[in-house]
Design a protein around this motif. Sequence first.
Motif, mmCIF file in Angstrom:
data_model
loop_
_atom_site.group_PDB
_atom_site.id
_atom_site.type_symbol
_atom_site.label_atom_id
_atom_site.label_comp_id
_atom_site.label_asym_id
_atom_site.label_seq_id
_atom_site.Cartn_x
_atom_site.Cartn_y
_atom_site.Cartn_z
ATOM 1 N N GLU A 1 -1.596 0.868 -10.842
ATOM 2 C CA GLU A 1 -0.148 0.682 -11.012
ATOM 3 C C GLU A 1 0.517 0.571 -9.641
ATOM 4 O OE1 GLU A 1 1.995 3.157 -14.122
ATOM 5 O OE2 GLU A 1 3.171 3.672 -12.353
ATOM 6 N N GLN A 2 1.318 -0.479 -9.484
ATOM 7 C CA GLN A 2 2.050 -0.676 -8.226
ATOM 8 C C GLN A 2 3.509 -0.944 -8.591
ATOM 9 O OE1 GLN A 2 1.013 -4.260 -5.942
ATOM 10 N NE2 GLN A 2 0.875 -3.049 -4.097
ATOM 11 N N ASN A 3 4.426 -0.254 -7.964
ATOM 12 C CA ASN A 3 5.858 -0.399 -8.293
ATOM 13 C C ASN A 3 6.096 -0.312 -9.808
ATOM 14 O OD1 ASN A 3 6.375 -0.849 -5.547
ATOM 15 N ND2 ASN A 3 5.889 -3.018 -5.785
ATOM 16 N N GLU B 1 4.316 -1.053 -12.272
ATOM 17 C CA GLU B 1 3.729 -2.099 -13.130
ATOM 18 C C GLU B 1 2.219 -2.015 -13.044
ATOM 19 O OE1 GLU B 1 5.630 -6.342 -13.533
ATOM 20 O OE2 GLU B 1 5.951 -5.585 -11.511
ATOM 21 N N VAL C 1 -1.075 -3.618 -12.471
ATOM 22 C CA VAL C 1 -1.437 -4.869 -11.802
ATOM 23 C C VAL C 1 -2.942 -5.131 -11.794
ATOM 24 C CG1 VAL C 1 0.616 -4.826 -10.332
ATOM 25 C CG2 VAL C 1 -1.517 -3.821 -9.479
ATOM 26 N N ILE D 1 -7.401 -7.757 -9.829
ATOM 27 C CA ILE D 1 -5.942 -7.704 -9.781
ATOM 28 C C ILE D 1 -5.401 -8.948 -10.465
ATOM 29 C CG2 ILE D 1 -3.928 -7.698 -8.198
ATOM 30 C CD1 ILE D 1 -5.565 -5.120 -7.961
ATOM 31 N N ASP D 2 -4.330 -8.771 -11.243
ATOM 32 C CA ASP D 2 -3.626 -9.902 -11.853
ATOM 33 C C ASP D 2 -3.244 -10.889 -10.737
ATOM 34 O OD1 ASP D 2 -1.604 -11.561 -12.883
ATOM 35 O OD2 ASP D 2 -0.857 -9.998 -14.224
ATOM 36 N N ASN E 1 -0.930 -12.817 -10.323
ATOM 37 C CA ASN E 1 0.494 -12.776 -9.951
ATOM 38 C C ASN E 1 0.780 -11.763 -8.854
ATOM 39 O OD1 ASN E 1 1.381 -14.645 -11.871
ATOM 40 N ND2 ASN E 1 1.330 -13.071 -13.476
ATOM 41 N N PHE E 2 -0.159 -10.856 -8.614
ATOM 42 C CA PHE E 2 0.083 -9.778 -7.643
ATOM 43 C C PHE E 2 -0.915 -9.819 -6.483
ATOM 44 C CE2 PHE E 2 1.757 -8.395 -11.722
ATOM 45 C CZ PHE E 2 3.042 -7.983 -11.381
ATOM 46 N N TRP E 3 -1.655 -10.919 -6.360
ATOM 47 C CA TRP E 3 -2.610 -11.022 -5.256
ATOM 48 C C TRP E 3 -1.879 -11.003 -3.913
ATOM 49 C CZ3 TRP E 3 -6.831 -15.275 -6.728
ATOM 50 C CH2 TRP E 3 -7.596 -14.782 -7.789
ATOM 51 N N GLN F 1 -0.821 -8.490 -2.125
ATOM 52 C CA GLN F 1 0.187 -7.447 -1.883
ATOM 53 C C GLN F 1 -0.457 -6.098 -1.574
ATOM 54 O OE1 GLN F 1 3.190 -7.464 -5.006
ATOM 55 N NE2 GLN F 1 3.114 -9.692 -5.119
ATOM 56 N N ALA G 1 -2.737 -4.398 -3.194
ATOM 57 C CA ALA G 1 -3.064 -3.480 -4.300
ATOM 58 C C ALA G 1 -4.552 -3.111 -4.313
ATOM 59 C CB ALA G 1 -2.658 -4.091 -5.641
#
Length: 168
Positions: free
Chosen positions: A65-67, A69, A71, A91-92, A94-96, A98, A100
Amino acid sequence: MKILESQDIKLIPLSAEHEVEFVRLANIPKINSRVNKPLPYTNTHFQQQLDKLQNSKSNFVWMIEQNEEIVGVINNASGRDLRVFQGGYWIDPNFWGQGAASAALVLVRDFLFRECAAERIQALVEPDNPASIRVLEKCGYQREGLLRKFYPSLNRGLLDVIIYSVVK
Ligand SMILES: CC(C)(COP(=O)(O)OP(=O)(O)OC[C@H]1O[C@@H](n2cnc3c(N)ncnc32)[C@H](O)[C@@H]1OP(=O)(O)O)[C@@H](O)C(=O)NCCC(=O)NCCS
């Protein structure tokens, strides 16, 4: 299993409540092609994975979970020797990029060394996966060599993989 947390990231032990999100992530083509899951990955697969997890003390899976959400997912397990762990992460898309995966792997690495008596944590990565190689290197893993036709994938035969590890 407990929640692992740092400033950037929270790792929540996998449970039945994560079914929808886990199944969604496992079916994303950019993830599925790398993590050797059946395609389609179904709710039955999820239930089987959860059952296996509940019967094991050295097999860990967390949702990342990041922010606030979800991920991604990170896992690690020991095999015959309880001091040696191996795992992966996804990782999804959409969140690569960052941070995570790296933040999650640092948490898992430290947890395994501190609380699970791990002495070696290893990972197998395909040579054409530079993002994952970068994650491992950022987390202190060292390259040990190329294992040719080593990893039995579900759909792509025996894969060449690079083995990385970090030791206590
Ligand atoms: C590999 C994966 C988990 C990385 O997740 P992520 O959250 O984007 O990773 P991070 O943001 O922590 O770090 C990615 C690093 O790779 C770098 N990177 C990304 N694409 C790259 C490329 N094509 N070439 C070189 N470096 C690359 C990023 O710049 C970043 O490094 P930096 O922090 O020094 O800039 C994600 O791409 C993924 O889920 N891939 C599909 C599943 C998978 O391959 N899992 C691993 C199996 S071994």
